[in-house]
Design an enzyme around this catalytic site. Sequence first.
Site, PDB file in Angstrom:
ATOM      1  N   TRP A   1       0.807  -1.222   0.000  1.00  0.00           N
ATOM      2  CA  TRP A   1       0.000   0.000   0.000  1.00  0.00           C
ATOM      3  C   TRP A   1       0.835   1.263   0.000  1.00  0.00           C
ATOM      4  O   TRP A   1       0.370   2.333  -0.415  1.00  0.00           O
ATOM      5  CB  TRP A   1      -0.925   0.017   1.224  1.00  0.00           C
ATOM      6  CG  TRP A   1      -0.178   0.192   2.523  1.00  0.00           C
ATOM      7  CD1 TRP A   1       0.556  -0.747   3.173  1.00  0.00           C
ATOM      8  CD2 TRP A   1      -0.074   1.385   3.294  1.00  0.00           C
ATOM      9  NE1 TRP A   1       1.106  -0.222   4.315  1.00  0.00           N
ATOM     10  CE2 TRP A   1       0.733   1.087   4.416  1.00  0.00           C
ATOM     11  CE3 TRP A   1      -0.605   2.671   3.158  1.00  0.00           C
ATOM     12  CZ2 TRP A   1       1.033   2.030   5.386  1.00  0.00           C
ATOM     13  CZ3 TRP A   1      -0.306   3.616   4.132  1.00  0.00           C
ATOM     14  CH2 TRP A   1       0.513   3.289   5.230  1.00  0.00           C
ATOM     15  N   ASP A   2       2.090   1.178   0.451  1.00  0.00           N
ATOM     16  CA  ASP A   2       2.901   2.386   0.526  1.00  0.00           C
ATOM     17  C   ASP A   2       3.241   2.945  -0.855  1.00  0.00           C
ATOM     18  O   ASP A   2       3.637   4.100  -0.963  1.00  0.00           O
ATOM     19  CB  ASP A   2       4.178   2.144   1.341  1.00  0.00           C
ATOM     20  CG  ASP A   2       4.847   0.830   1.021  1.00  0.00           C
ATOM     21  OD1 ASP A   2       4.399  -0.202   1.551  1.00  0.00           O
ATOM     22  OD2 ASP A   2       5.802   0.835   0.238  1.00  0.00           O
TER      23      ASP A   2
ATOM     24  N   LYS B   1       3.900   0.604  15.774  1.00  0.00           N
ATOM     25  CA  LYS B   1       5.018   0.294  14.883  1.00  0.00           C
ATOM     26  C   LYS B   1       5.350   1.474  13.978  1.00  0.00           C
ATOM     27  O   LYS B   1       6.511   1.842  13.809  1.00  0.00           O
ATOM     28  CB  LYS B   1       4.670  -0.925  14.025  1.00  0.00           C
ATOM     29  CG  LYS B   1       5.750  -1.309  13.016  1.00  0.00           C
ATOM     30  CD  LYS B   1       5.309  -2.480  12.149  1.00  0.00           C
ATOM     31  CE  LYS B   1       6.395  -2.877  11.165  1.00  0.00           C
ATOM     32  NZ  LYS B   1       5.966  -3.964  10.264  1.00  0.00           N
ATOM     33  N   GLN B   2       4.325   2.037  13.370  1.00  0.00           N
ATOM     34  CA  GLN B   2       4.498   3.150  12.450  1.00  0.00           C
ATOM     35  C   GLN B   2       3.313   4.095  12.591  1.00  0.00           C
ATOM     36  O   GLN B   2       2.229   3.693  12.990  1.00  0.00           O
ATOM     37  CB  GLN B   2       4.608   2.656  11.015  1.00  0.00           C
ATOM     38  CG  GLN B   2       3.367   1.953  10.505  1.00  0.00           C
ATOM     39  CD  GLN B   2       3.649   1.116   9.281  1.00  0.00           C
ATOM     40  OE1 GLN B   2       4.360   0.133   9.330  1.00  0.00           O
ATOM     41  NE2 GLN B   2       3.079   1.504   8.154  1.00  0.00           N
TER      42      GLN B   2
ATOM     43  N   GLU C   1       0.780  -2.119  12.137  1.00  0.00           N
ATOM     44  CA  GLU C   1       0.607  -3.573  12.191  1.00  0.00           C
ATOM     45  C   GLU C   1       0.842  -4.140  13.585  1.00  0.00           C
ATOM     46  O   GLU C   1       0.771  -5.360  13.777  1.00  0.00           O
ATOM     47  CB  GLU C   1       1.536  -4.239  11.177  1.00  0.00           C
ATOM     48  CG  GLU C   1       1.197  -3.880   9.735  1.00  0.00           C
ATOM     49  CD  GLU C   1       2.428  -3.788   8.857  1.00  0.00           C
ATOM     50  OE1 GLU C   1       3.380  -4.561   9.077  1.00  0.00           O
ATOM     51  OE2 GLU C   1       2.435  -2.930   7.951  1.00  0.00           O
TER      52      GLU C   1
END
Length: 783
Positions: free
Chosen positions: A362-363, A590-591, A489
Site C-alpha cells: 500500500w505504501d 510500529k508506524q 501492524e
Amino acid sequence: MIPNPDFLVEPWRLRECTLNMDLLAQSESLFALSNGHIGWRGNLDEGEPHSLPGSYLNGVHAVRPLPYAERGYGNPESSQTVINVTNGKAIRLLVDDEPLDVRYGTLVSHERTLDFRTGTLTRELHWVSPAGKAVKVRSTRLVSFTQRAVAAIGYEVEAVDQPVRIVIQSELIANEEMPAAKDDDPRASAVLERPMSAVVHAASNAKAVLVHRVESSGLGVAAAMDHIIFGDDAPPCLTEVEPDLGRFTVGTLLTPGKRLGFAKYVAYGWSSTRSVPALRDQVEAALSAAKQTGWDGLVAEQQDFLDAFWRDADVELDGDAEVQQAVRFALFHVLQAGARGERRAIAAKGLTGPGYDGHAFWDTEMLVLPVLTYTYPESVAHALRWRQDTLPLAQERAEQLGFEGSAFPWRTITGAECSGYWPAGTAAFHLNAAIAAAVTRYVRATGDAEFAATAGIELLVQTARLWRSLGHHNSEGRFCVDGVTGPDEYSAIADNNVYTNLMAKRNLLAAYEYVHRFPDRARELGVGEEEAAAWHDAAKAVMIPYDSALGVHPQSDGFTRHQVWDFEHSKYPLLLHHPYFDIYRKQVVKQADLVLAIMQCPEEFTPEQKARDFDYYERITVRDSSLSACVQAVVAAEVGQLQLAHDYLAEAALMDIADLEHNTSDGLHIASLAGAWVALVMGLGGLRQDGGDLSFTPRLPPGLSRLRFSVRQRNSRLRVTVTPGSARYEVDGPDDLTIVHHGRTVHLGSPQELPIPPAPRVRPSEQPPGRAPRRRDQASAED
C-alpha cells in the site's frame, strides 16, 4: 545517524572512493540502476565478490506454495517471488591469465560514482595482479529511460607500466547461484534454486541470445547481448553459447598507455503469452535499435531525459548537505522505480533487490505515487492502470471474503494476494482507500479527464463497494468498520481504526462525486442512485472514536485503554523479539497510524487536536517501519515542532545511505526515499491538495536557510522558494494558478512573495526511551 564516510557527501552524486568489503551488500543496492522495467543491482563488473547478484524484470516471478500449520478458509495457497533473471552485467578480465579479482593482488585505487544527472554508474580502478601486472579499468553502466528494453555498458582497460596480455569475457548468465535466505527476517526474500529452464540459445558474430521459461509461473524470459569494439583496429573475437551462458571473448597485447574497450548492449523481454520466436525477435530488435543509437547516443538520451526530469523535480536545500544529497538520491531512485513500469507494479524495493519477495504494498499509493504525481505524473497513470488491470483478482478476493466490490492484496506481484499473514493479508483493507486517494490526487493535479472517466471511476466504484459491504450502521446510526488492521501492524483486527475510517469516508465521497460526474460510465458499471446514496450516507455517518477523558483520538476503539508497552525492556524491531499477541494488546505503535490520519485528512482535526494527538502518539511510536519517519516529519512541522520535523526528515532521507534498518542489502526502501520528498515538500513546505487548489503552510527549522521545490500542476510548473521569513511562488507555464498560503487565497497571475507567520509555540514531544531520532543540530548540518 551519520552516513558511512566511504560515501562522500556531494550534491549531485553518490561516490565511493574506496572498496569497503563490509559495505558490499549495501552498495550493491545503493548503486542499483533501473528504469522500472529492468533492474540491475550495483554488482562489480566481474561479478565476484558479491553479496547478492541481481538482475530483475518487473513482473517476472516464480510461484511457490505457502505452507500453513493449519489450513484456513481464505488463506492464499501460493505466493510469488521475484527471481534473478539472466545477468547481462558480467564482464570478466584476465591479465596475463590471472582474473581480475579485488580480493587478490593490489587494489591501488577504486572509485564508483552514481550520477543523478546522467543516470550512469561509473567505476574506475587501478589494479596490480599478484604477478605485478598493472591495469586501469573504467566502466560506465546505464539502464535506459528512453529505450525501455535496453541496458548498456561501456568498458575499457588500459595497460599501465608494462605490456600485458589481456582477455575480456563479456557474458550472459542464467540461473546464477544465490546465497542462502535469511530465515529469521520476514522482510527478506525466499531463495529459489535454478528457477528458469533453458529453451533457446544462439550466437552469431558478437551477439548471443538466451531464452528461458520460468517453470512455476510459465513466463518466458529472453535476454540478448551484442558488442561494438571501440577504435578501428578491432582484435579477433569469439562468441560462444550454452543453455545458461553466452560469452563474447576478445583479447590482445596492450602496451603501456594503450586501451581496449567496447560497448555492450543488453536487451530483455518477457511474456506470459508470446511464443519463443516472438520473444527472441523482440530482444534482437531492441538490440538493433540500441546499436543504431550507439553508445554515445544512449548516454546523450539518458542525460536529456534526466535534464527534463530535474527541471520539474529538483529540491534545493540550504543548511544540510547530507539531506540535500540524500533527497536527490531518493528522487533518482523513486524515478527509477516507476519511470517505465508501464502497467506494472512499483515494488517496495523497486528493482534494487529481492527484499519482501519483490512485492508491492500500500505504501506505493500512499507515499511513492504522491511524489511522482507532482514530479513525473506520466508514471502514475500507468501504476494506477495496473491496479485497474488487476481488478478481476481483487473482485475474486472480495467475493471469497464475503464482500462486494474489490479487496486489493496486501502484498503482490500480479494482483493476487501473496501474504500468509492473515491480519494483514486479509484485514488491511485500508489499501483500497490508498488506491482511491491516489486516483483523486492524480486527477486533481493533472486534470486528466480521460483517465478519470475510465480507470479512475472504475477503481473508485469498486473500492467504495467494498467499504459499504464491509461496514455497518450501529444502533446509533454511526457507520462502523470492525475487525480491520490499520497501517500500524502492531494493532491488528481492531474496530473503527481512525485512519481506515477517515480514508474510507474519502473513498466513498469520491466515488459518489465521480458517478455523478460521469453518469453514463456509472450506468455501465451498474451504479444506481440508491447505491450511490448509500455510499454518501455511510461517509457522512462514519464513526470516529474520541477519548474525551484524555482529549485525544484513540487509534481505534479502546486503544487508549490498553496497557502501555514496557519500553524500558524492549529489543527492536519488536516483531523479531516479542510475540505478536503481547504486542497487539498493548499501547505501542510500529508506524505512524493516527498521525497518518492527521496528515491525510487534516480537515477532520482541529489544530488543538492535532497537537495533542501528535504528542500522545510520539510517546508510544517506535518506528519499526521505514514508513514512519516521513509521516511524523509532516505532522511535526504542521503542529510547530520544526526541529523534530528536520530530525525525522533526515531519518527518512538517510534510511539507505546510512543503512538505518540494517537491511539495505536486500534492496532500497523506495517508500522511505519517497518520504524524503514528502517530509520536505508536504512537511516543511506544507503542501496539501485536498480540493482543487494547492495550499501551502511553509516554515523552516532553525538549521535551514532556504528550501526550493517545484510541483507539476496540469500543464504548468509551480516553483516555491521558502526562506525563514517569506515564501515566493511563481508559475512556469500556461496555467494561471490559485493557491492558498497559510489560509490566504492568492491568484498567481505574477510571482508573489508572501510573509510566513511565526510557528505556534509548543512543548517538544518525547519519544520512547532509545527511539528518539538523531538531532540535526546546526553544527553537524553545515556543508
